[in-house]
Design an enzyme around this catalytic site. Structure first.
Site, short mmCIF file in Angstrom:
data_model
loop_
_atom_site.label_atom_id
_atom_site.label_comp_id
_atom_site.label_asym_id
_atom_site.label_seq_id
_atom_site.Cartn_x
_atom_site.Cartn_y
_atom_site.Cartn_z
N LYS A 250 66.70 -16.21 -74.09
CA LYS A 250 67.29 -16.04 -73.22
C LYS A 250 66.40 -16.13 -71.93
CE LYS A 250 69.42 -12.59 -69.85
NZ LYS A 250 69.56 -11.21 -69.79
N LYS B 41 70.45 -18.45 -72.84
CA LYS B 41 70.78 -18.49 -71.78
C LYS B 41 69.75 -19.33 -70.89
CE LYS B 41 72.54 -14.60 -68.71
NZ LYS B 41 72.84 -13.07 -68.78
N SER C 220 75.46 -17.42 -63.97
CA SER C 220 76.60 -17.78 -62.67
C SER C 220 75.27 -18.52 -61.47
CB SER C 220 75.28 -15.76 -61.44
OG SER C 220 74.64 -15.84 -61.73
#
Length: 327
Positions: free
Chosen positions: A197, A250, A276
Site C-alpha cells: 500500500k 494499492k 477513490s
C-alpha cells in the site's frame, strides 16, 4: 513489394472474431464492491467527491448490497464510520460498533453465497486519523498497534467476516492477526492483506468518505514510498510468509508494473484496489463530457486484470457489472 501474408486485422474484423481470441477476461466475479456505513445518520449521504457513492445507513447498506449482488458481484468490503472516536480507536473492536453491525447486515443479507470482507484498520476510528496508536512523541507505535489489530480481527470474525483486510501497513500485522484468529477458533477466517500500500495522492476522496484524514502529518512513515518496486515485492512476500490468503497492491493504475511483477514472481492470489482518486478522475472527466464513462471504466478495469490482478476492489463495481452484462 509484396503484401505481407500476416494480416492481424483479419481477427479484428467483427466482434465475434475479436471475442474469439481475447486474452484477458473481465466479469462481475472479478470485482469487489467497497461500501461505507456511517453511524448516526437517518438516510444515505452522497459523497461529493465520489459521485454515485454514499455513506450508508444500515438499511441503505442492505439495499445497496442487494442491488450490487443482483448484478453478479460476489464480494463486498465494508468501511465503518463511528460517531465516537478516541486516541485508541476503541470503537474498532467494539462488538456493537457500526463496523461490526455493517458486517452483520451484509452477512445476513447476502448469506454464504457472497463474500464479506472487513476493513481492519484504525484510521476511521481514531480522533487523530492515523492507522495506529501513538507513542509519546506522536509517532505511530507499531507493536502497540498490533495488539489493537488482534482485537479488531476477533471482533470482525465474530461479526461474520469471511476475510479481514488489514490496511495499516504495520510490520508483522498479518502474522499477529493470523495468530489471534487461530488461537481463538477462527482459523477459517482468511486475510486479504494490503501488502503493498503506497503513500499515494489518490486517496483524497476516500478520506472524505471515511472521515479519516490525519489531523497532523501524513502516513509516509508507514505506507510505502511510491518509487520502490523491489521493496513492494519484499512486502508482498513477507505477507505471504506470515499467512496471508490474498495479497493486494494499492492503488492500481499508478502501480500496474508492481501488480505484474507480483503475479509473475509469486503466482499468489492477487487483488488490486482501483482507489477513490482513480474513480473520481473518471467521474469528473465523464461528467464534463471529455470521455465515454462506460468505455473508460471497462478499459481501466481490463488493464488491471491484464496486469495480473485476480480481483479488483472498485467503486465502479455496480455500473461495470451492468455494462458487462450488456445493460
Amino acid at each position: 513489394m509484396s503484401f505481407p501474408q500476416h494480416r492481424p486485422r483479419r481477427l479484428r474484423r467483427t466482434p465475434a472474431l475479436r471475442a474469439l481470441i481475447r486474452e484477458t477476461d473481465l466479469s462481475p466475479r472479478h470485482l469487489i464492491a467497497p461500501l461505507f456505513v456511517k453511524e448516526g445518520i437517518a438516510e444515505a449521504v452522497p459523497i461529493a467527491s465520489m459521485p454515485g457513492q454514499a455513506q450508508h445507513t444500515l438499511e441503505s447498506l442492505r439495499k445497496e448490497a442487494q442491488e450490487i449482488a443482483s448484478r453478479g458481484v460476489n464480494a463486498f468490503m465494508v468501511f465503518g464510520i463511528p460517531e465516537r472516536k478516541d486516541a485508541e480507536g476503541s470503537e474498532a473492536w467494539n462488538p456493537e460498533s457500526i463496523g461490526q453491525r455493517g458486517i452483520q447486515v451484509l452477512r445476513e443479507e447476502l448469506g454464504d453465497d457472497h463474500v464479506v470482507i472487513s476493513d481492519l484498520c484504525l484510521d476511521e476510528y481514531t480522533d487523530h486519523g492515523h492507522c495506529g496508536v501513538l507513542s509519546a512523541d506522536g509517532e505511530v507505535d507499531n507493536d502497540r498497534t498490533l495488539d489493537r489489530y488482534r482485537r479488531i480481527a476477533l471482533a470482525q470474525a465474530v461479526a461474520g467476516a469471511d476475510l479481514v483486510g488489514p490496511s495499516g501497513m504495520m510490520d508483522g500485522q498479518v502474522a499477529a492477526i493470523r495468530d489471534a484468529l487461530d488461537a481463538n477458533g477462527h482459523e477459517r477466517v482468511g486475510i486479504l492483506a494490503y501488502a503493498a500500500k503506497f503513500a499515494s495522492a489518490f486517496y483524497g476522496p476516500f478520506r472524505e468518505a471515511a472521515e479519516c484524514a490525519p489531523s497532523f502529518g501524513d502516513r509516509t512513515g508507514y505506507q510505502m514510498d511510491p518509487p520502490n518496486a523491489d521493496e513492494a515485492i519484499r512486502e508482498i512476500r513477507a505477507d505471504i510468509d506470515e499467512g496471508a490468503d490474498i495479497v493486494m497492491v494499492k492503488p492500481a493504475l499508478p502501480y500496474l508494473d508492481v501488480i505484474r511483477r507480483s503475479k509473475d514472481e509469486t503466482r499468489f492470489p492477487l487483488a488490486a484496489y482501483n482507489v477513490s482518486g482513480e474513480y473520481a478522475m473518471v467521474k469528473a472527466a465523464s461528467g464534463n463530457g471529455w470521455i465515454d464513462e462506460r468505455k473508460a471504466v471497462l478499459e481501466v478495469l481490463t488493464s488491471i486484470r491484464r496486469a495480473g490482478a485476480d480481483l479488483i476492489l472498485t467503486y465502479h463495481a455496480k455500473d461495470a457489472a451492468d455494462w458487462l452484462a450488456g445493460s
